[in-house]
Motif scaffolding. Sequence first.
Motif, PDB file in Angstrom:
ATOM      1  N   VAL A 245       0.992  -0.904   0.118  1.00  0.00           N
ATOM      2  CA  VAL A 245      -0.131   0.089  -0.229  1.00  0.00           C
ATOM      3  C   VAL A 245       0.788   1.482  -0.073  1.00  0.00           C
ATOM      4  O   VAL A 245       1.992   1.278   0.745  1.00  0.00           O
ATOM      5  N   GLU A 246       0.131   2.266  -0.556  1.00  0.00           N
ATOM      6  CA  GLU A 246       1.252   3.467  -0.205  1.00  0.00           C
ATOM      7  C   GLU A 246       1.103   4.298   0.088  1.00  0.00           C
ATOM      8  O   GLU A 246       1.754   5.310   0.888  1.00  0.00           O
ATOM      9  N   ARG A 247       0.032   4.376   0.944  1.00  0.00           N
ATOM     10  CA  ARG A 247      -0.017   4.939   1.820  1.00  0.00           C
ATOM     11  C   ARG A 247      -0.715   4.132   3.669  1.00  0.00           C
ATOM     12  O   ARG A 247      -1.827   5.234   3.722  1.00  0.00           O
ATOM     13  N   GLY A 248      -0.275   3.632   3.933  1.00  0.00           N
ATOM     14  CA  GLY A 248      -0.954   2.942   4.914  1.00  0.00           C
ATOM     15  C   GLY A 248      -0.475   3.852   6.586  1.00  0.00           C
ATOM     16  O   GLY A 248       0.202   4.455   5.822  1.00  0.00           O
ATOM     17  N   ALA A 249      -0.823   2.971   7.360  1.00  0.00           N
ATOM     18  CA  ALA A 249      -1.146   3.589   8.662  1.00  0.00           C
ATOM     19  C   ALA A 249       0.635   3.386   9.152  1.00  0.00           C
ATOM     20  O   ALA A 249       1.497   2.715   8.814  1.00  0.00           O
ATOM     21  N   ASP A 250       1.029   5.031   9.853  1.00  0.00           N
ATOM     22  CA  ASP A 250       2.706   5.688   9.818  1.00  0.00           C
ATOM     23  C   ASP A 250       3.526   5.112   8.681  1.00  0.00           C
ATOM     24  O   ASP A 250       4.628   4.721   9.001  1.00  0.00           O
ATOM     25  N   LYS A 251       2.355   4.865   7.252  1.00  0.00           N
ATOM     26  CA  LYS A 251       3.620   5.400   6.199  1.00  0.00           C
ATOM     27  C   LYS A 251       4.369   4.034   6.150  1.00  0.00           C
ATOM     28  O   LYS A 251       5.343   3.669   5.765  1.00  0.00           O
ATOM     29  N   LYS A 252       3.404   2.779   6.971  1.00  0.00           N
ATOM     30  CA  LYS A 252       4.101   1.046   6.229  1.00  0.00           C
ATOM     31  C   LYS A 252       3.563   0.972   5.038  1.00  0.00           C
ATOM     32  O   LYS A 252       2.487   1.202   4.917  1.00  0.00           O
ATOM     33  N   ARG A 253       3.987   0.080   4.263  1.00  0.00           N
ATOM     34  CA  ARG A 253       4.128  -0.089   3.106  1.00  0.00           C
ATOM     35  C   ARG A 253       3.418  -1.560   3.302  1.00  0.00           C
ATOM     36  O   ARG A 253       2.869  -2.092   2.021  1.00  0.00           O
ATOM     37  N   MET A 255       0.808  -4.163   4.303  1.00  0.00           N
ATOM     38  CA  MET A 255      -0.421  -4.251   5.206  1.00  0.00           C
ATOM     39  C   MET A 255      -0.888  -5.603   4.904  1.00  0.00           C
ATOM     40  O   MET A 255      -1.142  -6.647   3.456  1.00  0.00           O
ATOM     41  N   GLY A 256      -0.867  -6.591   6.547  1.00  0.00           N
ATOM     42  CA  GLY A 256      -1.115  -7.688   5.928  1.00  0.00           C
ATOM     43  C   GLY A 256      -2.554  -7.579   6.775  1.00  0.00           C
ATOM     44  O   GLY A 256      -2.788  -7.642   7.667  1.00  0.00           O
ATOM     45  N   HIS A 257      -3.478  -8.944   6.160  1.00  0.00           N
ATOM     46  CA  HIS A 257      -5.247  -8.718   6.611  1.00  0.00           C
ATOM     47  C   HIS A 257      -5.134 -10.069   7.938  1.00  0.00           C
ATOM     48  O   HIS A 257      -4.830 -11.245   6.677  1.00  0.00           O
ATOM     49  N   THR A 258      -6.191 -10.086   8.190  1.00  0.00           N
ATOM     50  CA  THR A 258      -6.124 -11.426   9.281  1.00  0.00           C
ATOM     51  C   THR A 258      -8.485 -11.599   9.300  1.00  0.00           C
ATOM     52  O   THR A 258      -8.291 -10.487   9.604  1.00  0.00           O
ATOM     53  N   SER A 282     -20.844 -14.475  10.638  1.00  0.00           N
ATOM     54  CA  SER A 282     -20.014 -14.026  11.582  1.00  0.00           C
ATOM     55  C   SER A 282     -18.629 -13.658  11.929  1.00  0.00           C
ATOM     56  O   SER A 282     -18.549 -15.153  11.583  1.00  0.00           O
ATOM     57  N   ILE A 283     -18.188 -12.470  11.327  1.00  0.00           N
ATOM     58  CA  ILE A 283     -17.052 -12.590  11.359  1.00  0.00           C
ATOM     59  C   ILE A 283     -16.355 -12.004  12.869  1.00  0.00           C
ATOM     60  O   ILE A 283     -16.407 -11.225  13.611  1.00  0.00           O
ATOM     61  N   LEU A 284     -15.438 -13.144  13.324  1.00  0.00           N
ATOM     62  CA  LEU A 284     -14.937 -13.625  14.300  1.00  0.00           C
ATOM     63  C   LEU A 284     -13.564 -12.292  14.627  1.00  0.00           C
ATOM     64  O   LEU A 284     -13.157 -12.320  15.806  1.00  0.00           O
ATOM     65  N   LEU A 285     -13.409 -12.177  13.704  1.00  0.00           N
ATOM     66  CA  LEU A 285     -11.532 -11.437  13.773  1.00  0.00           C
ATOM     67  C   LEU A 285     -11.069 -11.160  12.198  1.00  0.00           C
ATOM     68  O   LEU A 285     -11.630 -11.466  11.817  1.00  0.00           O
ATOM     69  N   ASN A 286     -11.659  -9.162  12.306  1.00  0.00           N
ATOM     70  CA  ASN A 286     -11.585  -8.821  11.302  1.00  0.00           C
ATOM     71  C   ASN A 286     -10.122  -7.614  11.316  1.00  0.00           C
ATOM     72  O   ASN A 286     -10.023  -6.695  12.205  1.00  0.00           O
ATOM     73  N   GLN A 287      -8.880  -8.326  11.423  1.00  0.00           N
ATOM     74  CA  GLN A 287      -7.382  -7.611  11.700  1.00  0.00           C
ATOM     75  C   GLN A 287      -6.619  -6.868  11.032  1.00  0.00           C
ATOM     76  O   GLN A 287      -5.913  -7.877   9.880  1.00  0.00           O
ATOM     77  N   THR A 288      -6.094  -5.165  10.929  1.00  0.00           N
ATOM     78  CA  THR A 288      -5.268  -5.761   9.931  1.00  0.00           C
ATOM     79  C   THR A 288      -3.389  -4.843  11.088  1.00  0.00           C
ATOM     80  O   THR A 288      -4.003  -4.070  11.901  1.00  0.00           O
ATOM     81  N   ASN A 289      -2.111  -5.284  10.037  1.00  0.00           N
ATOM     82  CA  ASN A 289      -1.404  -4.675  10.465  1.00  0.00           C
ATOM     83  C   ASN A 289      -0.271  -4.065   9.506  1.00  0.00           C
ATOM     84  O   ASN A 289      -0.553  -4.921   8.604  1.00  0.00           O
ATOM     85  N   PHE A 290       0.335  -2.951   9.734  1.00  0.00           N
ATOM     86  CA  PHE A 290       1.021  -2.317   8.608  1.00  0.00           C
ATOM     87  C   PHE A 290       2.362  -2.271   9.915  1.00  0.00           C
ATOM     88  O   PHE A 290       2.669  -1.899  10.658  1.00  0.00           O
ATOM     89  N   THR A 291       3.231  -2.898   8.378  1.00  0.00           N
ATOM     90  CA  THR A 291       4.816  -2.756   8.692  1.00  0.00           C
ATOM     91  C   THR A 291       5.301  -2.404   7.981  1.00  0.00           C
ATOM     92  O   THR A 291       4.645  -2.516   6.870  1.00  0.00           O
ATOM     93  N   GLU A 292       6.679  -2.154   7.581  1.00  0.00           N
ATOM     94  CA  GLU A 292       7.845  -1.925   6.544  1.00  0.00           C
ATOM     95  C   GLU A 292       8.075  -3.620   6.108  1.00  0.00           C
ATOM     96  O   GLU A 292       8.358  -5.141   6.525  1.00  0.00           O
ATOM     97  N   LYS A 293       8.653  -3.977   4.467  1.00  0.00           N
ATOM     98  CA  LYS A 293       9.356  -5.274   4.070  1.00  0.00           C
ATOM     99  C   LYS A 293      10.266  -5.531   4.666  1.00  0.00           C
ATOM    100  O   LYS A 293      11.231  -5.489   4.116  1.00  0.00           O
ATOM    101  N   LYS A 294       9.978  -5.358   5.734  1.00  0.00           N
ATOM    102  CA  LYS A 294      12.169  -5.509   6.546  1.00  0.00           C
ATOM    103  C   LYS A 294      11.715  -6.740   7.415  1.00  0.00           C
ATOM    104  O   LYS A 294      11.048  -6.955   8.158  1.00  0.00           O
ATOM    105  N   LEU A 295      12.902  -7.770   7.504  1.00  0.00           N
ATOM    106  CA  LEU A 295      12.760  -9.195   8.829  1.00  0.00           C
ATOM    107  C   LEU A 295      12.505  -8.832   9.838  1.00  0.00           C
ATOM    108  O   LEU A 295      12.228  -9.488  11.079  1.00  0.00           O
ATOM    109  N   LYS A 302       3.760  -4.232  17.130  1.00  0.00           N
ATOM    110  CA  LYS A 302       3.249  -3.502  17.030  1.00  0.00           C
ATOM    111  C   LYS A 302       1.603  -3.519  17.428  1.00  0.00           C
ATOM    112  O   LYS A 302       1.505  -4.362  16.691  1.00  0.00           O
ATOM    113  N   PRO A 303       0.805  -1.940  17.280  1.00  0.00           N
ATOM    114  CA  PRO A 303      -0.603  -2.610  17.513  1.00  0.00           C
ATOM    115  C   PRO A 303      -1.268  -2.719  16.787  1.00  0.00           C
ATOM    116  O   PRO A 303      -0.752  -2.573  15.198  1.00  0.00           O
ATOM    117  N   ASN A 304      -2.631  -3.867  16.677  1.00  0.00           N
ATOM    118  CA  ASN A 304      -3.227  -4.007  14.887  1.00  0.00           C
ATOM    119  C   ASN A 304      -4.473  -3.558  15.295  1.00  0.00           C
ATOM    120  O   ASN A 304      -5.006  -2.779  16.147  1.00  0.00           O
TER     121      ASN A 304
END
Length: 325
Positions: A245-253, A255-258, A282-295, A302-304
């Motif tokens: 993503v170009e404009r993820g939260a905290d400028k992270k590229r 975006m992982g979604h579960t 029912s959607i039991l869990l709808n969660q997203t995390n933003f990180t850099e592409k770095k190991l 980091k919060p979800n």
Amino acid sequence: MSCKPTHLQHPNHKKGYTCLLLVLFALTPAQRLWAQLGAATPNGPGIGLSIDYLPPSHYIRGEDSVKTKSTTTQVRYNFGAMFMLSNRVDTATGKVRNWSLAAGGSYTKLTNKDYDNKIFPEELLGAQLALQHYRNINKRWGMVGILSVGLFTDMEKIDQNDIFINGGVLFVKQVNPRFSYGLGAMLTNSFGTPMILPAFMVKWQTQNKYRIDINFPEKISVSTSLNRYTDLGLAFRMNGAAYDVERGADKKRLMGHTEMSIGLENTWHLSKHIDFVATGGSILLNQTNFTEKKLSEMFSDKPNARLATNYFFSGGLRWNFQPRR
């Protein structure tokens, strides 16, 4: 890798979420293609189409788990197809060798309201093409080789960063006609630096009046035939994806979604080849995390970003190339 799926968790438990995302990415690419189709997944070579509707869900801040006034609505359009390219059986030994091609895509439209800052993108596109080869090693063991390339993007800018490549090998043991499991490894660039992840799968199903189908980690379901035209089931499903993503939260590229859901699945057999499927639950869990592409950030704390538990509806068609028995 030992991982336990996380639920609506404390923000400090980000490692559990990352572990879950790694499990989802360690699936075969073909399984990831089918996961979005849900109940509309063909039973073998075929084509599936589905539409999912997730009504407005309140945004829950990751840093303090407070439910806010902000809401996100999702409408998802899914497509998947698998074609058998060749299928050879050695009449002397009974060994099987086949090649198949899987293609699929998912377009999600997100309507975000009353957010103070941008959290989620407005649209997501995921498309993937996977080539798969299977061959027997002996009476019990087989080998699956996979190579896939995919485009996972927020559609603001499409470049090489949006391209995800996966490849790997799974060794599958057919314990009996109902149960099989597979172990292997996948090479992926989903996290930026190419890395090897363990891959595994478990399949078990019964053929009784009440059918139990475990295809881990994609789904667990119980179903029965109400009559020759209708099936009814209850299914728990797990789905995950990552996007550049170009404009993820905290400028992270990255975006992982579960997503985890449970619902009733009603199937109507319109013909020997075509089924209509309607699902609700029912959607039991709808969660997203933003990180850099770095190991180095893979297991950082980091919060979800989460959306509150809500209901969903889905409808779809599947065309099985082989007639239903």
